[in-house]
Design a protein around this motif. Structure first.
Motif, PDB file in Angstrom:
ATOM      1  N   LEU A 193       0.738  -1.255   0.128  1.00 17.54           N
ATOM      2  CA  LEU A 193      -0.093   0.051   0.113  1.00 17.54           C
ATOM      3  C   LEU A 193       0.952   1.366  -0.125  1.00 17.54           C
ATOM      4  O   LEU A 193       0.399   2.399  -0.321  1.00 17.54           O
ATOM      5  N   THR A 194       2.201   1.106   0.303  1.00 18.46           N
ATOM      6  CA  THR A 194       3.051   2.313   0.550  1.00 18.46           C
ATOM      7  C   THR A 194       4.007   2.563  -0.425  1.00 18.46           C
ATOM      8  O   THR A 194       4.372   3.735  -0.811  1.00 18.46           O
ATOM      9  N   ALA A 195       4.681   1.481  -0.832  1.00 18.52           N
ATOM     10  CA  ALA A 195       5.984   1.497  -1.610  1.00 18.52           C
ATOM     11  C   ALA A 195       5.707   1.651  -3.134  1.00 18.52           C
ATOM     12  O   ALA A 195       4.726   1.111  -3.583  1.00 18.52           O
ATOM     13  N   ASP A 196       6.254   2.549  -3.424  1.00 17.80           N
ATOM     14  CA  ASP A 196       6.093   2.596  -5.252  1.00 17.80           C
ATOM     15  C   ASP A 196       7.425   1.872  -6.005  1.00 17.80           C
ATOM     16  O   ASP A 196       7.104   1.460  -7.026  1.00 17.80           O
ATOM     17  N   HIS A 197       8.142   1.596  -5.035  1.00 15.77           N
ATOM     18  CA  HIS A 197       9.551   0.766  -5.767  1.00 15.77           C
ATOM     19  C   HIS A 197      10.072  -0.047  -4.714  1.00 15.77           C
ATOM     20  O   HIS A 197       9.859   0.277  -3.379  1.00 15.77           O
ATOM     21  N   LEU A 198      10.674  -1.043  -5.058  1.00 15.85           N
ATOM     22  CA  LEU A 198      11.272  -2.020  -4.284  1.00 15.85           C
ATOM     23  C   LEU A 198      12.615  -2.281  -4.461  1.00 15.85           C
ATOM     24  O   LEU A 198      12.931  -2.360  -5.648  1.00 15.85           O
ATOM     25  N   VAL A 199      13.452  -2.521  -3.426  1.00 21.53           N
ATOM     26  CA  VAL A 199      14.628  -3.115  -3.457  1.00 21.53           C
ATOM     27  C   VAL A 199      14.618  -4.296  -2.654  1.00 21.53           C
ATOM     28  O   VAL A 199      14.372  -4.275  -1.399  1.00 21.53           O
ATOM     29  N   VAL A 200      14.672  -5.640  -3.172  1.00 24.05           N
ATOM     30  CA  VAL A 200      14.800  -6.862  -2.598  1.00 24.05           C
ATOM     31  C   VAL A 200      16.052  -7.453  -2.541  1.00 24.05           C
ATOM     32  O   VAL A 200      16.686  -7.694  -3.674  1.00 24.05           O
ATOM     33  N   ILE A 201      16.622  -8.033  -1.540  1.00 19.38           N
ATOM     34  CA  ILE A 201      17.701  -8.622  -1.287  1.00 19.38           C
ATOM     35  C   ILE A 201      17.471  -9.947  -0.243  1.00 19.38           C
ATOM     36  O   ILE A 201      16.529 -10.300   0.233  1.00 19.38           O
ATOM     37  N   GLY A 202      18.480 -10.825  -0.664  1.00 17.27           N
ATOM     38  CA  GLY A 202      18.651 -12.043  -0.119  1.00 17.27           C
ATOM     39  C   GLY A 202      19.973 -12.621   0.324  1.00 17.27           C
ATOM     40  O   GLY A 202      20.824 -12.481  -0.867  1.00 17.27           O
ATOM     41  N   ARG A 203      20.136 -12.863   1.647  1.00 19.16           N
ATOM     42  CA  ARG A 203      21.579 -13.159   1.816  1.00 19.16           C
ATOM     43  C   ARG A 203      22.678 -12.369   1.307  1.00 19.16           C
ATOM     44  O   ARG A 203      23.692 -12.590   0.867  1.00 19.16           O
ATOM     45  N   GLY A 204      22.181 -11.039   1.468  1.00 21.39           N
ATOM     46  CA  GLY A 204      23.272  -9.808   1.160  1.00 21.39           C
ATOM     47  C   GLY A 204      23.279  -9.620  -0.225  1.00 21.39           C
ATOM     48  O   GLY A 204      23.900  -8.630  -0.752  1.00 21.39           O
ATOM     49  N   ARG A 205      22.543 -10.333  -1.073  1.00 25.37           N
ATOM     50  CA  ARG A 205      22.747 -10.147  -2.777  1.00 25.37           C
ATOM     51  C   ARG A 205      21.400  -9.355  -3.096  1.00 25.37           C
ATOM     52  O   ARG A 205      20.347  -9.618  -2.568  1.00 25.37           O
ATOM     53  N   LEU A 206      21.772  -8.767  -4.086  1.00 26.35           N
ATOM     54  CA  LEU A 206      20.353  -8.111  -4.781  1.00 26.35           C
ATOM     55  C   LEU A 206      19.538  -9.348  -5.416  1.00 26.35           C
ATOM     56  O   LEU A 206      20.053  -9.866  -6.415  1.00 26.35           O
ATOM     57  N   VAL A 207      18.150  -9.334  -5.042  1.00 23.07           N
ATOM     58  CA  VAL A 207      17.210  -9.986  -6.017  1.00 23.07           C
ATOM     59  C   VAL A 207      16.268  -9.259  -6.876  1.00 23.07           C
ATOM     60  O   VAL A 207      16.415  -9.907  -7.975  1.00 23.07           O
ATOM     61  N   ALA A 208      16.025  -8.258  -6.570  1.00 24.54           N
ATOM     62  CA  ALA A 208      15.310  -7.514  -7.601  1.00 24.54           C
ATOM     63  C   ALA A 208      15.344  -6.196  -7.158  1.00 24.54           C
ATOM     64  O   ALA A 208      15.480  -5.675  -6.145  1.00 24.54           O
ATOM     65  N   GLU A 209      15.210  -5.093  -8.334  1.00 27.80           N
ATOM     66  CA  GLU A 209      14.956  -3.747  -7.827  1.00 27.80           C
ATOM     67  C   GLU A 209      14.045  -3.287  -9.140  1.00 27.80           C
ATOM     68  O   GLU A 209      14.373  -3.369 -10.245  1.00 27.80           O
ATOM     69  N   ALA A 210      12.751  -3.070  -8.769  1.00 22.20           N
ATOM     70  CA  ALA A 210      11.636  -2.691  -9.721  1.00 22.20           C
ATOM     71  C   ALA A 210      10.722  -1.994  -8.708  1.00 22.20           C
ATOM     72  O   ALA A 210      10.531  -1.890  -7.975  1.00 22.20           O
ATOM     73  N   GLY A 211       9.745  -1.369  -9.761  1.00 24.64           N
ATOM     74  CA  GLY A 211       8.466  -0.628  -9.434  1.00 24.64           C
ATOM     75  C   GLY A 211       7.885  -1.839  -8.780  1.00 24.64           C
ATOM     76  O   GLY A 211       7.779  -2.954  -9.017  1.00 24.64           O
ATOM     77  N   THR A 212       6.787  -1.506  -7.528  1.00 28.37           N
ATOM     78  CA  THR A 212       5.992  -2.642  -6.975  1.00 28.37           C
ATOM     79  C   THR A 212       5.279  -3.407  -7.933  1.00 28.37           C
ATOM     80  O   THR A 212       5.308  -4.535  -7.752  1.00 28.37           O
ATOM     81  N   ALA A 213       4.538  -2.769  -8.821  1.00 27.72           N
ATOM     82  CA  ALA A 213       3.673  -3.498  -9.691  1.00 27.72           C
ATOM     83  C   ALA A 213       4.493  -4.253 -10.718  1.00 27.72           C
ATOM     84  O   ALA A 213       4.001  -5.279 -11.045  1.00 27.72           O
ATOM     85  N   ASP A 214       5.533  -3.880 -11.170  1.00 28.45           N
ATOM     86  CA  ASP A 214       6.510  -4.480 -11.869  1.00 28.45           C
ATOM     87  C   ASP A 214       6.755  -5.610 -11.341  1.00 28.45           C
ATOM     88  O   ASP A 214       7.307  -6.827 -11.947  1.00 28.45           O
ATOM     89  N   PHE A 215       7.407  -5.655 -10.014  1.00 27.96           N
ATOM     90  CA  PHE A 215       8.006  -6.839  -9.184  1.00 27.96           C
ATOM     91  C   PHE A 215       6.754  -7.804  -8.996  1.00 27.96           C
ATOM     92  O   PHE A 215       7.094  -9.150  -9.394  1.00 27.96           O
ATOM     93  N   VAL A 216       5.733  -7.496  -8.614  1.00 27.11           N
ATOM     94  CA  VAL A 216       4.447  -8.577  -8.531  1.00 27.11           C
ATOM     95  C   VAL A 216       4.186  -9.390  -9.939  1.00 27.11           C
ATOM     96  O   VAL A 216       4.339 -10.291  -9.763  1.00 27.11           O
TER      97      VAL A 216
END
Length: 314
Positions: A193-216
């Protein structure tokens, strides 16, 4: 002002907490920072703020390390631990100390107390505050220097539903003012409901960097649920309409409803109308941020609940 993280790496002994991580947080939007427990979110934020030194890479705010900012509260407002406040001080006294150390006028204290809803408890000792009130005070401190950049770690912890709603609106308002707003959270429903953009990481590495709708969209499947007067006829008509180049995926639920992928709801409705098939329900089903997040990070989770699949040893 942007936050730029470039090949950031941090080790604690033999453990790599952050692994060559790179991303950019831009102004004018709320950027959510997501990842499983132990993913390195807090460590990354601490390195951006100069609290931990990286082993490699860089973290810059407007092209400069945080430690080079002369009056940091006027450029970056941060909330990492709402409980890190002297319990014997009042809310106003806590803010006065911060203001004096950064050359901020005393008039600003009343403004941030009002904006965070704390005017009525300004003279109360912080030790008597609930966690939600401490979160509000931490946000007041982050806003004290009217900074263009805000970094908040789990800011809704301890807030009641009204407080969560208030925080959501405030973060959007701050981003709408052109600020760079960087927020970590485990509350995925709230981030959706809040974020326009996301940075998603796992075990210290980048998993995804994208708009929220694009990530979904990239990490989930959209389908259409259809209940029709003649499901078999509709399925046949849809297969024929889709053709070999754009095949439709059609499965039948136990109650006779069709679940269709590869075609939009509008296209399905047009085919049904053209063949005189009655449609009783046509619902486009999109995955939630939570479902997309779990799909994207399933290989990076270190702690699982195996209760559903394994028996507990005697």
């Amino acid at each position: 002002m942007t936050i730029e993280v470039c090949e950031l790496t941090k080790r604690f002994g033999g453990t790599v907490a952050v692994d060559a991580l790179s991303f950019t947080v831009r102004p004018g939007r709320v950027t959510g920072f997501l990842g499983p427990n132990g993913a390195g979110k807090s460590t990354t934020m601490r390195m951006i703020l100069g609290l931990d030194a990286p082993d490699a890479g860089s973290a810059l705010v407007d092209g400069r390390p945080y430690t080079k900012l002369r009056y940091p509260l006027t450029e970056v407002g941060a909330l990492l631990d709402a409980t890190a406040v002297h319990p014997a001080r009042s809310a106003a006294a806590h803010l006065r100390v911060l203001a004096a150390s950064n050359g901020i006028g005393a008039s600003r204290i009343g403004e941030v107390l009002a904006r965070t809803g704390l005017t009525g408890v300004a003279r109360r000792r912080v030790g008597t505050f609930s966690l939600g009130m401490k979160q509000r005070l931490g946000l007041a401190a982050a806003l004290l220097g009217d900074p263009p950049v805000l970094m908040l770690d789990e800011p809704v912890n301890g807030l009641d539903p009204e407080g969560v709603h208030w925080m959501r609106g405030l973060l959007k308002e701050l981003a709408g003012e052109g600020r760079t707003v960087f927020v970590s959270s485990h509350l995925l429903t709230e981030m959706a409901l809040t974020a326009d953009h996301l940075v998603v990481i796992g075990r210290g590495r980048l998993v995804a960097e994208a708009g929220t709708a694009d990530f979904v969209a990239a990490n989930s499947r959209t389908d259409v649920l259809v209940r029709a007067s003649d499901p078999a006829a509709l399925a046949a008509a849809l297969h024929a309409a889709a053709g070999p180049d754009t095949p439709a995926g059609i499965t039948t639920e136990p109650d006779g409803a069709l679940v269709i992928t590869g075609l939009t709801g509008a296209a399905i409705g047009d085919v049904a109308a053209a063949h005189g098939i009655g449609v009783h329900e046509l619902t486009t089903r999109r995955a939630s941020l939570e479902e997309a997040y779990l799909q994207a990070t399933e290989d990076f989770v270190d702690f699982y609940d195996h209760a559903a699949t394994e028996e507990t040893p005697a």
